[in-house]
Design a protein around this motif. Structure first.
Motif, PDB file in Angstrom:
ATOM      1  N   MET A 123       1.812  11.227  -7.373  1.00 37.40           N
ATOM      2  CA  MET A 123       3.137  10.664  -7.612  1.00 37.40           C
ATOM      3  C   MET A 123       3.485   9.598  -6.580  1.00 37.40           C
ATOM      4  SD  MET A 123       4.181  11.976 -10.362  1.00 37.40           S
ATOM      5  CE  MET A 123       5.809  11.268 -10.288  1.00 37.40           C
ATOM      6  N   LYS A 124       3.019   9.790  -5.353  1.00 35.52           N
ATOM      7  CA  LYS A 124       3.271   8.786  -4.311  1.00 35.52           C
ATOM      8  C   LYS A 124       2.658   7.448  -4.698  1.00 35.52           C
ATOM      9  CE  LYS A 124       2.510   7.862   0.605  1.00 35.52           C
ATOM     10  NZ  LYS A 124       1.939   8.388   1.881  1.00 35.52           N
ATOM     11  N   GLN A 125       1.450   7.485  -5.261  1.00 35.79           N
ATOM     12  CA  GLN A 125       0.790   6.245  -5.671  1.00 35.79           C
ATOM     13  C   GLN A 125       1.459   5.635  -6.904  1.00 35.79           C
ATOM     14  OE1 GLN A 125      -1.543   4.658  -3.999  1.00 35.79           O
ATOM     15  NE2 GLN A 125      -1.771   6.237  -2.438  1.00 35.79           N
ATOM     16  N   LEU A 126       1.851   6.465  -7.844  1.00 40.85           N
ATOM     17  CA  LEU A 126       2.494   5.954  -9.051  1.00 40.85           C
ATOM     18  C   LEU A 126       3.847   5.314  -8.737  1.00 40.85           C
ATOM     19  CD1 LEU A 126       1.729   8.870 -11.575  1.00 40.85           C
ATOM     20  CD2 LEU A 126       0.602   6.636 -11.421  1.00 40.85           C
ATOM     21  N   ARG A 127       4.449   5.702  -7.615  1.00 39.55           N
ATOM     22  CA  ARG A 127       5.750   5.142  -7.225  1.00 39.55           C
ATOM     23  C   ARG A 127       5.634   4.090  -6.117  1.00 39.55           C
ATOM     24  NH1 ARG A 127       8.282  10.910  -7.840  1.00 39.55           N
ATOM     25  NH2 ARG A 127       9.298  10.667  -9.857  1.00 39.55           N
ATOM     26  N   TYR A 128       4.423   3.806  -5.721  1.00 41.72           N
ATOM     27  CA  TYR A 128       4.239   2.878  -4.604  1.00 41.72           C
ATOM     28  C   TYR A 128       4.631   1.467  -5.017  1.00 41.72           C
ATOM     29  CZ  TYR A 128       1.880   0.124  -1.005  1.00 41.72           C
ATOM     30  OH  TYR A 128       1.598  -0.775  -0.015  1.00 41.72           O
ATOM     31  N   HIS A 129       5.498   0.856  -4.217  1.00 47.53           N
ATOM     32  CA  HIS A 129       5.968  -0.506  -4.488  1.00 47.53           C
ATOM     33  C   HIS A 129       5.544  -1.427  -3.356  1.00 47.53           C
ATOM     34  CE1 HIS A 129       8.310   1.259  -7.676  1.00 47.53           C
ATOM     35  NE2 HIS A 129       8.774   0.075  -8.031  1.00 47.53           N
ATOM     36  N   ALA A 130       5.175  -2.631  -3.717  1.00 50.85           N
ATOM     37  CA  ALA A 130       4.825  -3.660  -2.742  1.00 50.85           C
ATOM     38  C   ALA A 130       5.462  -4.964  -3.197  1.00 50.85           C
ATOM     39  CB  ALA A 130       3.306  -3.821  -2.627  1.00 50.85           C
ATOM     40  N   GLY A 131       6.250  -5.569  -2.328  1.00 52.37           N
ATOM     41  CA  GLY A 131       6.920  -6.808  -2.697  1.00 52.37           C
ATOM     42  C   GLY A 131       7.943  -6.642  -3.790  1.00 52.37           C
ATOM     43  N   GLY A 132       8.491  -5.434  -3.913  1.00 53.37           N
ATOM     44  CA  GLY A 132       9.517  -5.193  -4.918  1.00 53.37           C
ATOM     45  C   GLY A 132       8.988  -4.782  -6.272  1.00 53.37           C
ATOM     46  N   ASP A 133       7.672  -4.841  -6.463  1.00 49.98           N
ATOM     47  CA  ASP A 133       7.065  -4.477  -7.751  1.00 49.98           C
ATOM     48  C   ASP A 133       6.222  -3.224  -7.595  1.00 49.98           C
ATOM     49  OD1 ASP A 133       8.149  -6.698  -9.084  1.00 49.98           O
ATOM     50  OD2 ASP A 133       6.533  -7.984  -8.340  1.00 49.98           O
ATOM     51  N   SER A 134       6.025  -2.523  -8.711  1.00 49.72           N
ATOM     52  CA  SER A 134       5.146  -1.361  -8.713  1.00 49.72           C
ATOM     53  C   SER A 134       3.713  -1.827  -8.494  1.00 49.72           C
ATOM     54  CB  SER A 134       5.268  -0.619 -10.043  1.00 49.72           C
ATOM     55  OG  SER A 134       4.305   0.405 -10.125  1.00 49.72           O
ATOM     56  N   TYR A 135       3.113  -1.400  -7.379  1.00 50.39           N
ATOM     57  CA  TYR A 135       1.794  -1.916  -6.994  1.00 50.39           C
ATOM     58  C   TYR A 135       0.749  -1.643  -8.061  1.00 50.39           C
ATOM     59  CZ  TYR A 135      -2.533  -2.671  -4.430  1.00 50.39           C
ATOM     60  OH  TYR A 135      -3.783  -3.117  -4.048  1.00 50.39           O
ATOM     61  N   TRP A 136       0.654  -0.405  -8.537  1.00 52.41           N
ATOM     62  CA  TRP A 136      -0.429  -0.053  -9.459  1.00 52.41           C
ATOM     63  C   TRP A 136      -0.162  -0.524 -10.882  1.00 52.41           C
ATOM     64  CZ3 TRP A 136      -4.874   0.571  -7.519  1.00 52.41           C
ATOM     65  CH2 TRP A 136      -5.012   1.105  -6.232  1.00 52.41           C
ATOM     66  N   LYS A 137       1.094  -0.731 -11.223  1.00 53.54           N
ATOM     67  CA  LYS A 137       1.390  -1.360 -12.512  1.00 53.54           C
ATOM     68  C   LYS A 137       0.906  -2.813 -12.495  1.00 53.54           C
ATOM     69  CE  LYS A 137       5.151  -2.821 -15.560  1.00 53.54           C
ATOM     70  NZ  LYS A 137       6.617  -2.947 -15.715  1.00 53.54           N
ATOM     71  N   THR A 138       1.217  -3.532 -11.403  1.00 54.59           N
ATOM     72  CA  THR A 138       0.768  -4.918 -11.278  1.00 54.59           C
ATOM     73  C   THR A 138      -0.748  -4.987 -11.232  1.00 54.59           C
ATOM     74  OG1 THR A 138       2.785  -5.507 -10.082  1.00 54.59           O
ATOM     75  CG2 THR A 138       0.907  -6.992  -9.845  1.00 54.59           C
ATOM     76  N   TRP A 139      -1.365  -4.096 -10.465  1.00 57.44           N
ATOM     77  CA  TRP A 139      -2.831  -4.072 -10.363  1.00 57.44           C
ATOM     78  C   TRP A 139      -3.461  -3.825 -11.739  1.00 57.44           C
ATOM     79  CZ3 TRP A 139      -6.644  -0.633 -11.603  1.00 57.44           C
ATOM     80  CH2 TRP A 139      -7.912  -0.881 -11.095  1.00 57.44           C
ATOM     81  N   THR A 140      -2.898  -2.901 -12.491  1.00 57.38           N
ATOM     82  CA  THR A 140      -3.427  -2.573 -13.818  1.00 57.38           C
ATOM     83  C   THR A 140      -3.338  -3.779 -14.752  1.00 57.38           C
ATOM     84  OG1 THR A 140      -2.871  -0.226 -13.583  1.00 57.38           O
ATOM     85  CG2 THR A 140      -3.123  -1.068 -15.830  1.00 57.38           C
ATOM     86  N   ASN A 141      -2.228  -4.484 -14.709  1.00 63.11           N
ATOM     87  CA  ASN A 141      -2.074  -5.672 -15.551  1.00 63.11           C
ATOM     88  C   ASN A 141      -3.019  -6.794 -15.123  1.00 63.11           C
ATOM     89  OD1 ASN A 141      -0.049  -4.519 -17.147  1.00 63.11           O
ATOM     90  ND2 ASN A 141       1.568  -5.191 -15.757  1.00 63.11           N
ATOM     91  N   ASP A 142      -3.278  -6.891 -13.815  1.00 64.02           N
ATOM     92  CA  ASP A 142      -4.133  -7.966 -13.299  1.00 64.02           C
ATOM     93  C   ASP A 142      -5.619  -7.652 -13.394  1.00 64.02           C
ATOM     94  OD1 ASP A 142      -1.845  -9.339 -12.681  1.00 64.02           O
ATOM     95  OD2 ASP A 142      -1.887  -8.868 -10.534  1.00 64.02           O
ATOM     96  N   HIS A 143      -5.976  -6.364 -13.508  1.00 63.54           N
ATOM     97  CA  HIS A 143      -7.388  -5.962 -13.528  1.00 63.54           C
ATOM     98  C   HIS A 143      -7.628  -5.005 -14.703  1.00 63.54           C
ATOM     99  CE1 HIS A 143      -6.378  -6.943  -9.316  1.00 63.54           C
ATOM    100  NE2 HIS A 143      -7.605  -7.440  -9.255  1.00 63.54           N
ATOM    101  N   PRO A 144      -7.494  -5.486 -15.928  1.00 61.53           N
ATOM    102  CA  PRO A 144      -7.587  -4.592 -17.093  1.00 61.53           C
ATOM    103  C   PRO A 144      -8.925  -3.871 -17.226  1.00 61.53           C
ATOM    104  CG  PRO A 144      -7.625  -6.897 -17.767  1.00 61.53           C
ATOM    105  CD  PRO A 144      -7.239  -6.881 -16.317  1.00 61.53           C
ATOM    106  N   GLU A 145     -10.038  -4.532 -16.875  1.00 67.40           N
ATOM    107  CA  GLU A 145     -11.347  -3.891 -17.029  1.00 67.40           C
ATOM    108  C   GLU A 145     -11.542  -2.808 -15.978  1.00 67.40           C
ATOM    109  OE1 GLU A 145     -13.311  -4.301 -19.610  1.00 67.40           O
ATOM    110  OE2 GLU A 145     -11.704  -5.607 -20.329  1.00 67.40           O
ATOM    111  N   MET A 146     -11.138  -3.080 -14.752  1.00 66.56           N
ATOM    112  CA  MET A 146     -11.244  -2.045 -13.723  1.00 66.56           C
ATOM    113  C   MET A 146     -10.277  -0.900 -13.999  1.00 66.56           C
ATOM    114  SD  MET A 146     -12.177  -3.627 -10.006  1.00 66.56           S
ATOM    115  CE  MET A 146     -10.821  -4.769  -9.779  1.00 66.56           C
TER     116      MET A 146
END
Length: 227
Positions: A123-146
């Motif tokens: 849950m800590k990772q799912l709620r982790y924010h960096a720069g005001g955005d959800s870090y892993w949501k942004t990462w998922t959108n930017d790295h769809p294959e990974m």
């Protein structure tokens, strides 16, 4: 001429005194119990469903010390946006129906500090924010294959309650530049961790649990050497 009022019989006066003493004692006791329950009997927490990647909070009142629940449980959704994104993108595929498997994230009794369980690591990772955005949501959108490599693995480990393996796994993801590298690093890491867990279970005499871990590892990874 009016006759003088007759005094109350002694037994009647004593009965009235006992009534008032009992009434006052009951009111005081009720007030004390109310304060004890109000201040020390409030329970709140959160739980996570690894099958559906949903989370929910819960609250209720209980009698302290004996933990006797006295109010219904109230639940409210608390699912992070990252988790919703994963199910929307089918990176996590929930089974049909409502969740039936829930793991405790945190629990707080009265005025004490919350106690966090293993699911809090995810849950800590799912709620982790960096720069005001959800870090892993942004990462998922930017790295769809990974993301296709990462999240199903996270889901399996969560269902098996192997949350303890996740912090290092998320660190590995940050070091990976492409799906092939991620796949190789994650496989190597999990092989070593499963071997260590299986060895520890056998040393502790928990062969059934060790066999279950070995079967899970064999279904996901290349066969592990004997331990």
């Amino acid at each position: 001429m009016n006759a003088a009022a007759k005094p109350e019989p002694p037994h009647r006066a004593a009965g009235l005194a006992r009534f008032w003493v009992l009434l006052i004692s009951t009111v005081v006791l009720a007030g004390v119990l109310f304060l004890i329950v109000r201040l020390g009997g409030y329970v709140e927490g959160e739980e996570f469903s690894p099958t559906h990647f949903r989370s929910r909070t819960f609250t209720f009142y209980e009698i302290p010390l004996i933990h006797w629940q006295i109010t219904p449980i109230r639940r409210d959704t608390s699912t992070p946006m990252t988790a919703l994104t994963l199910t929307q993108k089918n990176l996590i595929t929930p089974p049909p129906g409502e969740p039936t498997l829930w793991h405790l994230v945190s629990l707080k009794n009265g005025g004490g500090e919350p106690v966090h369980d293993d699911a809090a690591l995810l849950m800590k990772q799912l709620r982790y924010h960096a720069g005001g955005d959800s870090y892993w949501k942004t990462w998922t959108n930017d790295h769809p294959e990974m993301a296709k490599e990462l999240w199903p693995t996270i889901g399996k480990l969560a269902e098996r309650e192997l949350y303890i393996l996740l912090p290092r796994l998320f660190e590995i993801v940050r070091q990976s530049e492409n799906p092939a590298t991620l796949r190789s690093l994650v496989r190597g890491y999990l092989q070593e961790e499963y071997k260590s867990l299986i060895r520890d279970m056998r040393d502790a005499g928990q062969d059934d649990l060790a066999d279950a871990l070995a079967a899970e590892a064999a279904s996901d990874l290349t066969p592990l050497p004997p331990t």
